[in-house]
Design a protein around this motif. Structure first.
Motif, mmCIF file in Angstrom:
data_model
loop_
_atom_site.group_PDB
_atom_site.id
_atom_site.type_symbol
_atom_site.label_atom_id
_atom_site.label_comp_id
_atom_site.label_asym_id
_atom_site.label_seq_id
_atom_site.Cartn_x
_atom_site.Cartn_y
_atom_site.Cartn_z
ATOM 1 N N UNK A 77 0.917 -1.304 0.098
ATOM 2 C CA UNK A 77 0.120 -0.132 -0.042
ATOM 3 C C UNK A 77 0.999 1.293 -0.078
ATOM 4 N N UNK A 78 0.166 2.382 -0.407
ATOM 5 C CA UNK A 78 1.157 3.426 -0.646
ATOM 6 C C UNK A 78 0.996 4.226 0.669
ATOM 7 N N UNK A 79 2.262 4.473 1.268
ATOM 8 C CA UNK A 79 2.493 5.088 2.665
ATOM 9 C C UNK A 79 2.704 6.348 2.661
ATOM 10 N N UNK A 80 3.308 6.905 1.773
ATOM 11 C CA UNK A 80 3.686 8.384 1.528
ATOM 12 C C UNK A 80 3.942 8.451 -0.178
ATOM 13 N N UNK A 81 4.045 9.835 -0.559
ATOM 14 C CA UNK A 81 4.027 10.150 -2.173
ATOM 15 C C UNK A 81 5.014 9.281 -2.667
ATOM 16 N N UNK A 82 4.871 8.515 -3.701
ATOM 17 C CA UNK A 82 5.849 7.418 -4.354
ATOM 18 C C UNK A 82 6.391 6.488 -3.224
ATOM 19 N N UNK A 83 5.776 6.144 -2.629
ATOM 20 C CA UNK A 83 6.682 5.167 -1.486
ATOM 21 C C UNK A 83 5.504 4.042 -1.228
ATOM 22 N N UNK A 84 5.848 2.818 -1.242
ATOM 23 C CA UNK A 84 5.143 1.623 -0.837
ATOM 24 C C UNK A 84 5.607 1.046 0.395
ATOM 25 N N UNK A 85 4.830 0.431 1.091
ATOM 26 C CA UNK A 85 5.076 -0.488 2.242
ATOM 27 C C UNK A 85 4.271 -1.685 2.142
ATOM 28 N N UNK A 86 4.719 -2.678 2.849
ATOM 29 C CA UNK A 86 4.286 -4.080 2.869
ATOM 30 C C UNK A 86 4.907 -4.480 4.078
ATOM 31 N N UNK A 87 3.651 -5.650 4.609
ATOM 32 C CA UNK A 87 4.032 -6.306 5.977
ATOM 33 C C UNK A 87 4.249 -7.699 5.549
ATOM 34 N N UNK A 88 5.446 -8.263 6.106
ATOM 35 C CA UNK A 88 5.731 -9.688 5.872
ATOM 36 C C UNK A 88 6.210 -10.289 7.057
ATOM 37 N N UNK A 89 6.172 -11.632 7.038
ATOM 38 C CA UNK A 89 6.526 -12.440 8.409
ATOM 39 C C UNK A 89 7.931 -12.891 8.010
ATOM 40 N N UNK A 90 8.909 -12.825 8.985
ATOM 41 C CA UNK A 90 10.325 -13.343 8.888
ATOM 42 C C UNK A 90 10.531 -14.106 10.280
ATOM 43 N N UNK A 91 10.695 -15.278 10.193
ATOM 44 C CA UNK A 91 10.760 -16.034 11.415
ATOM 45 C C UNK A 91 10.403 -15.687 12.622
ATOM 46 N N UNK A 92 8.884 -15.265 12.649
ATOM 47 C CA UNK A 92 8.464 -14.928 13.900
ATOM 48 C C UNK A 92 8.287 -13.562 13.960
ATOM 49 N N UNK A 93 8.957 -12.754 13.377
ATOM 50 C CA UNK A 93 8.901 -11.259 13.226
ATOM 51 C C UNK A 93 8.173 -10.600 12.481
#
Lengths: 130, 372
Positions: free
Chosen positions: B219-235
């Motif tokens: 999803x767009x978090x700020x202008x021209x910037x995306x973010x995504x949430x993933x899981x890595x080894x429980x974090x």
């Protein structure tokens, strides 16, 4: 605006060529003087010839190397590495406009699913002077 | 008169007379070096600056032509030439630093205004262009502006030196010329990449971030910037990168600010390309602490401020490359470096965080040619 080195360059070039010829002539004189027993004179002539030759070749080399070359044109090949995430088949081909890393590429020849572009990289970075 | 006769005539002259001629030559050269030595040195240095300047001019003209050709594909307006010249002379005035308090906010504001204005100008020239291509064109014009600026400044010092015949002025211009030429060549290298939309070395941070979030919902978090949430080894891993595959650097500072203000974060890891020193290998990976981000410093300031405010440790992983590598199409060595950086980040997460922690990973750099 900066000057174009055309006439000045050629005059200097011709002068240096003349100096080289003159230096060679001095070497002839030195050899001749030595053969006739004028050792001191031969030394003077050879010194003059050597100095002239060093000066002219140095200046010529500098002039030729300094002569501006037309802007560098990049001459390298860009390859696209594709991999099928389903069957693991990978392939490289030339870059096509529209390719981007992690974008979809060609169809996998093994399982017909769309391959993913993993890398777009240049193979050589040879700069060609035009 | 044949050669033998000439030789005979020369060799018959006295030893002393030859010596006298040589002495006269040496005295003449000595006097010349005393009276005209410095002038001759200045003349030689001016010639060197002139040659470099001619090279820069050719690079600038080439960039202008490429920009013109690229825009002509979308708009064949005959007044395009003058429009491009106007765009190439576009400038921004940094705010006053007499009172430095709040200067970052002012710089941020002015840069935002510049960006919006610039984008509006470009959209009015090529109205029916997609966002990704628009960003690439923006980057291409930025290169043109940089080359134009370099050329104008160096021409100024060359002409000023020629006018005043000031040794120190010309000496400075000549001393700076090799590094300036290197920079101009790096910018010239970038033209091809930005014209065709190929990933550049500077995008290695974005590439690393993109590899972590491939397939995840963004999803767009700020202008021209995306973010995504993933899981890595429980974090929980929150990954931020510029929106690709167009030529973007996004606003990572603003994105980190928003995330840190809205939730508890245990660690921020930044990954970026770093300029290598001579003797270092392209693609070498190093890690340290601090905000790994270049530019004017607005994003760096924001990230550091937020990290300090919430007492969040900042870790940095960098992939080393030269300026030319950073601006031209990515080399294979940089992909190898990206793989190493991914492994380092994974190790860093394992070592510095516990299961259940939240980690923010910021992939910094121009994301041209790199999707997500």
């Amino acid at each position: 605006m900066p000057v174009k080195n055309s006439i000045g360059f050629f005059i200097a070039f011709l002068l240096m060529i003349a100096l080289i010829m003159f230096s060679i002539f001095f070497f002839f004189l030195a050899v001749d003087a030595y053969s006739q027993g004028f050792k001191g004179t031969a030394l003077y002539y050879s010194m003059a010839g050597l100095m002239g030759l060093i000066l002219s070749t140095y200046t010529l080399t500098k002039m030729i190397l300094r002569k501006p070359s037309i802007s560098t044109i990049l001459d390298y090949e860009v390859r696209t590495l594709l991999q099928c995430l389903k069957c693991g088949f990978s392939n490289t081909r030339s870059f096509i406009n529209g390719d981007y890393v992690l974008g979809f590429g060609d169809e996998c020849p093994r399982c017909s699913s769309r391959m993913v572009i993993l890398a777009i990289y240049k193979t050589t970075s040879k700069k060609k002077e035009r | 008169m044949n050669l033998d006769a000439v030789l005979q005539q020369i060799l018959s002259s006295e030893w002393d007379s030859i010596g006298l001629i040589f002495q006269a030559i040496f005295i003449a050269l000595f006097l010349f070096s005393i009276f005209y030595g410095q002038r001759f040195q200045i003349w030689m240095m001016l010639k060197n600056v002139e040659v470099g300047l001619n090279k820069i001019k050719r690079m600038r003209d080439n960039a202008r032509q490429v920009i013109l050709d690229s825009l002509k594909r979308f708009n064949n307006d005959p007044s395009l030439d003058s429009t491009i010249d106007r765009l190439l002379e576009y400038f921004w005035i940094p705010p006053t630093s007499i009172d430095p308090f709040g200067i970052v906010g002012k710089i941020d504001h002015i840069l935002n205004v510049r960006e919006r204005r610039f984008r509006w100008e470009l959209k009015s020239i090529v109205p029916n262009i997609d966002e990704s291509r628009l960003r690439n064109l923006e980057n291409l014009i930025e290169i043109g502006i940089s080359l134009d600026q370099i050329y104008r400044v160096m021409r100024h010092y060359y002409l000023l030196g020629k006018k005043t015949m000031s040794l120190f002025l010309i000496y400075q211009a000549e001393a700076l010329m090799p590094t300036i030429l290197q920079e101009a060549e790096a910018l010239t290298d970038a033209i091809k990449s930005f014209t065709t939309g190929q990933p550049i070395g500077d995008g290695v941070g974005s590439l690393v971030a993109a590899r972590f979030i491939y397939g995840a919902e963004k999803k767009i978090v700020s202008e021209d910037t995306v973010m995504a949430e993933v899981e890595f080894e429980g974090r929980k891993l929150i990954v931020i990168k510029a929106l690709g595959p167009g030529g973007n650097v996004g606003k990572p500072g603003e994105a980190v600010e928003k995330i840190l203000e809205s939730r508890r974060v245990d660690v921020v890891i930044m990954v970026d390309a770093a300029l290598k020193l001579e003797g270092e290998e392209v693609g070498e990976v190093a890690e340290g602490v601090g905000a790994a981000i270049g530019g004017i410093g607005v994003d760096k300031f924001k990230i550091e401020e937020e990290a300090k405010k919430f007492n969040v440790p900042l870790y940095a992983v960098v992939v080393k490359e030269s300026m030319s590598d950073a601006l031209s199409t990515m080399k294979w060595e940089i992909y190898v470096g990206a793989e190493k950086a991914i492994n380092r980040i994974k190790r860093l997460i394992r070592e510095k965080t516990n299961v259940g922690d939240t980690v923010v990973l910021v992939g910094v750099g121009n994301t041209i040619g790199i999707g997500q």
